[in-house]
Scaffold this active site. Structure first.
Site, PDB file in Angstrom:
ATOM      1  N   ARG A  22       0.848  -1.209   0.000  1.00 33.77           N
ATOM      2  CA  ARG A  22       0.000   0.000   0.000  1.00 33.77           C
ATOM      3  C   ARG A  22       0.880   1.254   0.000  1.00 33.77           C
ATOM      4  O   ARG A  22       1.023   1.931   0.995  1.00 33.77           O
ATOM      5  CB  ARG A  22      -0.946  -0.012   1.206  1.00 33.77           C
ATOM      6  CG  ARG A  22      -1.795  -1.262   1.374  1.00 33.77           C
ATOM      7  CD  ARG A  22      -2.843  -1.467   0.298  1.00 33.77           C
ATOM      8  NE  ARG A  22      -3.894  -0.480   0.312  1.00 33.77           N
ATOM      9  CZ  ARG A  22      -5.015  -0.581   1.029  1.00 33.77           C
ATOM     10  NH1 ARG A  22      -5.181  -1.601   1.837  1.00 33.77           N
ATOM     11  NH2 ARG A  22      -5.929   0.343   0.973  1.00 33.77           N
ATOM     12  N   ASP A  58     -13.388  -3.541  -4.466  1.00 35.86           N
ATOM     13  CA  ASP A  58     -13.954  -3.928  -3.166  1.00 35.86           C
ATOM     14  C   ASP A  58     -15.130  -4.893  -3.293  1.00 35.86           C
ATOM     15  O   ASP A  58     -15.623  -5.388  -2.273  1.00 35.86           O
ATOM     16  CB  ASP A  58     -14.405  -2.682  -2.387  1.00 35.86           C
ATOM     17  CG  ASP A  58     -13.223  -1.857  -1.936  1.00 35.86           C
ATOM     18  OD1 ASP A  58     -13.423  -0.714  -1.496  1.00 35.86           O
ATOM     19  OD2 ASP A  58     -12.078  -2.351  -2.059  1.00 35.86           O
TER      20      ASP A  58
HETATM   21  C1  EPZ Z   1      -9.318   3.185  -1.042  1.00 38.72           C
HETATM   22  O1  EPZ Z   1      -8.044   2.752  -0.608  1.00 38.72           O
HETATM   23  C2  EPZ Z   1     -10.333   2.396  -0.236  1.00 38.72           C
HETATM   24  N1  EPZ Z   1     -10.146   2.710   1.182  1.00 38.72           N
HETATM   25  C3  EPZ Z   1     -10.136   0.899  -0.481  1.00 38.72           C
HETATM   26  O2  EPZ Z   1     -11.162   0.212   0.222  1.00 38.72           O
HETATM   27  C4  EPZ Z   1     -10.317   0.634  -1.979  1.00 38.72           C
HETATM   28  O3  EPZ Z   1     -10.062  -0.739  -2.233  1.00 38.72           O
HETATM   29  C5  EPZ Z   1      -9.334   1.499  -2.770  1.00 38.72           C
HETATM   30  O4  EPZ Z   1      -9.526   2.893  -2.435  1.00 38.72           O
HETATM   31  C6  EPZ Z   1      -9.538   1.352  -4.279  1.00 38.72           C
HETATM   32  O5  EPZ Z   1     -10.856   1.702  -4.607  1.00 38.72           O
HETATM   33  C7  EPZ Z   1     -10.601   3.915   1.656  1.00 38.72           C
HETATM   34  O6  EPZ Z   1     -11.142   4.717   0.928  1.00 38.72           O
HETATM   35  C8  EPZ Z   1     -10.420   4.154   3.112  1.00 38.72           C
HETATM   36  P1  EPZ Z   1      -5.858   3.739  -3.713  1.00 38.72           P
HETATM   37  P2  EPZ Z   1      -6.729   3.552  -1.065  1.00 38.72           P
HETATM   38  O7  EPZ Z   1      -4.875   4.725  -3.187  1.00 38.72           O
HETATM   39  O8  EPZ Z   1      -7.030   4.979  -1.207  1.00 38.72           O
HETATM   40  C9  EPZ Z   1      -1.852   2.282  -5.731  1.00 38.72           C
HETATM   41  C10 EPZ Z   1     -12.058  -1.381   1.673  1.00 38.72           C
HETATM   42  O9  EPZ Z   1     -12.162  -2.601   1.553  1.00 38.72           O
HETATM   43  N2  EPZ Z   1      -1.262   3.467  -5.088  1.00 38.72           N
HETATM   44  O10 EPZ Z   1      -6.987   4.204  -4.564  1.00 38.72           O
HETATM   45  O11 EPZ Z   1      -5.627   3.132  -0.162  1.00 38.72           O
HETATM   46  C11 EPZ Z   1      -2.336   1.244  -4.730  1.00 38.72           C
HETATM   47  O12 EPZ Z   1      -1.280   0.387  -4.353  1.00 38.72           O
HETATM   48  C12 EPZ Z   1     -10.780  -0.687   1.280  1.00 38.72           C
HETATM   49  O13 EPZ Z   1     -12.980  -0.615   2.075  1.00 38.72           O
HETATM   50  C13 EPZ Z   1       0.036   3.851  -5.418  1.00 38.72           C
HETATM   51  O14 EPZ Z   1       0.695   3.209  -6.233  1.00 38.72           O
HETATM   52  O15 EPZ Z   1      -6.469   2.923  -2.497  1.00 38.72           O
HETATM   53  C14 EPZ Z   1      -3.412   0.527  -5.515  1.00 38.72           C
HETATM   54  O16 EPZ Z   1      -2.795  -0.439  -6.352  1.00 38.72           O
HETATM   55  C15 EPZ Z   1      -9.704  -1.677   0.869  1.00 38.72           C
HETATM   56  N3  EPZ Z   1       0.577   4.951  -4.815  1.00 38.72           N
HETATM   57  C16 EPZ Z   1      -4.035   1.632  -6.374  1.00 38.72           C
HETATM   58  O17 EPZ Z   1      -3.051   2.673  -6.436  1.00 38.72           O
HETATM   59  C17 EPZ Z   1      -0.126   5.701  -3.903  1.00 38.72           C
HETATM   60  O18 EPZ Z   1       0.416   6.709  -3.398  1.00 38.72           O
HETATM   61  C18 EPZ Z   1      -5.306   2.207  -5.804  1.00 38.72           C
HETATM   62  O19 EPZ Z   1      -5.044   2.576  -4.468  1.00 38.72           O
HETATM   63  C19 EPZ Z   1      -1.442   5.298  -3.578  1.00 38.72           C
HETATM   64  C20 EPZ Z   1      -1.991   4.183  -4.184  1.00 38.72           C
END
Ligand code: EPZ
Length: 421
Positions: free
Chosen positions: A122, A308
């Site tokens: 993450r 999700d």
């Molecule tokens: C949000 O997480 C949600 N959580 C997650 O829900 C959800 O799965 C996710 O968005 C995707 O929709 C909340 O909103 C609290 P991202 P988030 O940053 O923001 C990569 C649940 O079950 N990435 O959109 O952490 C990351 O590794 C949870 O309710 C980077 O590379 O997800 C992933 O592959 C689980 N660099 C993709 O982007 C960064 O700086 C999307 O991650 C940030 C993310």
């Protein structure tokens, strides 16, 4: 620790109330750091993750209490401590949402780097990239992100990562930009309904945000924000989970408060499978044909099929009449539920970021282990239809994101109960 014991076979019938969206509530709670005066939030779900965020906010000087109407009232009492410590952040990754508000309001933030978790690594590189663009000095010391800024200046920020937009990355940069000087344009912003809800709350507090829900969000910085009243949108992931519960048990549910416009990609796929989904006067009504068609699903950032709901859809497709494929484009490692579903008689085969699902006639109850919030939900769904008894262990995962799920399901006919290990 608790477990959920499910005896499969009941068809679900009745009405389920959909709660407030966890992933809207968490960043909106974090943004209480930004505002003067009292914030009043309605429809905030009573979840382990929400309680965890309130604990962290209390450490950061934000007092909160639920009033007799159930509304959550928050007010900043002191701004001395701006350190979100490892023992709190490691329990819930969404704690990262306090980073932008601390930087914007107190000009300093010390937040423990969230580690990886069951659904994969993450990273927060996009969050840091965005906040540095606004003028923050960044350092990494003993696993903590240290950010400080004398002044924050609006600018153009590109937030596209290799997996597309970042939901909480967009939230952090947008929250910080509300108090930066001048205009910020966020390119490749996340379009999730939860980001729109956060922007709408911030605008109610006096922020000037436009473009929320599109890949380009514009924020005109203001001097200060005043706490406001806001009601959290319904949880589309909870609604999608119960839609699949209706489909997998060949039941007939009305999901009170569910919004069709937040679930278009999910409705598209479920209708292809043979699920009947219609608007009802209280939300959505869901029932299904007995025979389920196989389909291919690829998860994408919103408005694509949500990651999700990937595990839950997989449970349903285990029983389709033919072979399906699910490709995970957001969290490529988010497949810990595959092994557990196979223990229940599913025929799943992982090929890189894709799982091939060979439809089977039935699933069989087993002892299974929850690993993350949504994988737990998929095992409960499988247990609802599996022959015999399914025991889902480590059910604290499910309590993070679903409010009293066993009570909601039992009320519509599921044979499910919570028990001690
Ligand atoms: C949000 O997480 C949600 N959580 C997650 O829900 C959800 O799965 C996710 O968005 C995707 O929709 C909340 O909103 C609290 P991202 P988030 O940053 O923001 C990569 C649940 O079950 N990435 O959109 O952490 C990351 O590794 C949870 O309710 C980077 O590379 O997800 C992933 O592959 C689980 N660099 C993709 O982007 C960064 O700086 C999307 O991650 C940030 C993310």
């Amino acid at each position: 620790m608790d477990l959920l014991e499910i005896v499969g076979g009941s068809r679900l019938k009745g009405t389920i109330p959909i709660g407030g969206a966890k992933n809207a509530a968490l960043p909106i709670l974090a943004s209480s750091i930004l505002v003067d005066g009292e914030t009043v939030l309605r429809n905030v779900p009573d979840l382990a993750d929400v309680r965890q965020m309130l604990l962290l906010l209390a450490r950061l000087g934000v007092k909160s209490e639920r009033d007799e109407s159930g509304a959550l009232r928050l007010r900043v009492e002191d701004e001395m401590n701006s350190h979100a410590e490892y023992e709190l952040v490691s329990k819930m990754r969404a704690s990262i949402c306090v980073m932008g508000p601390l930087l914007a309001k107190r000009k300093r933030a010390q937040v423990s780097m969230p580690g990886g978790c069951a659904i994969g690594d993450r990273p927060i590189d996009l969050h840091i990239q965005g906040l540095r663009a606004l003028g923050a000095e960044f350092d990494l010391v003993n696993g903590d992100v240290l950010l400080h800024a004398k002044k924050l200046k609006g600018t153009d920020v590109f937030l596209g990562g290799r997996f597309g937009a970042s939901v909480t990355g967009t939230a952090n940069v947008m929250m910080t930009a509300t108090l930066a000087e001048g205009r910020t344009v966020i390119e490749s912003a996340a379009c999730e309904p939860e980001v729109i809800d956060l922007a709408n709350y911030l605008n109610a507090c006096g922020a000037r945000i436009t473009g929320q829900g599109t890949p380009q969000i514009t924020v005109e910085g203001v001097e200060k924000l005043e706490g406001a009243e806001h009601s959290i949108i319904p949880d589309r992931i909870e609604a999608g989970t119960f839609m699949i519960a209706a489909a997998i048990t060949n039941g007939d549910l009305e999901l009170q408060g569910a919004r069709m416009e937040h679930l278009r990609a999910v409705v598209d796929r479920l209708r292809r499978i043979g699920v009947i989904i219609e608007r009802s006067e209280k939300g959505l009504s869901v029932s299904s044909a007995r025979r389920l068609e196989p389909v291919d699903i690829t998860t994408q950032p919103y408005p694509g099929f949500p990651t999700d709901l990937q595990a839950q859809a997989m449970a349903l497709l285990c029983l389709a009449d033919g072979n399906s494929a699910i490709t995970e484009k957001v969290f490529p490692d988010r497949f810990l539920h595959v092994g557990e579903l196979n223990r229940m008689g599913a025929h799943l085969r992982k090929e890189g970021p894709t799982v091939i699902i060979e439809g089977v006639k039935r699933l069989v109850g087993a002892q299974v282990m929850a690993s993350d919030l949504r994988a737990s939900a998929s095992m409960i769904l499988a247990g609802l239809i599996a022959k015999g008894v399914t025991r889902v262990h480590r059910v604290y995962h499910i309590d993070r994101g679903y409010e009293r799920i066993e009570q909601k399901l039992a009320k519509v006919g599921a044979n499910i109960r919570r028990a001690r290990e």
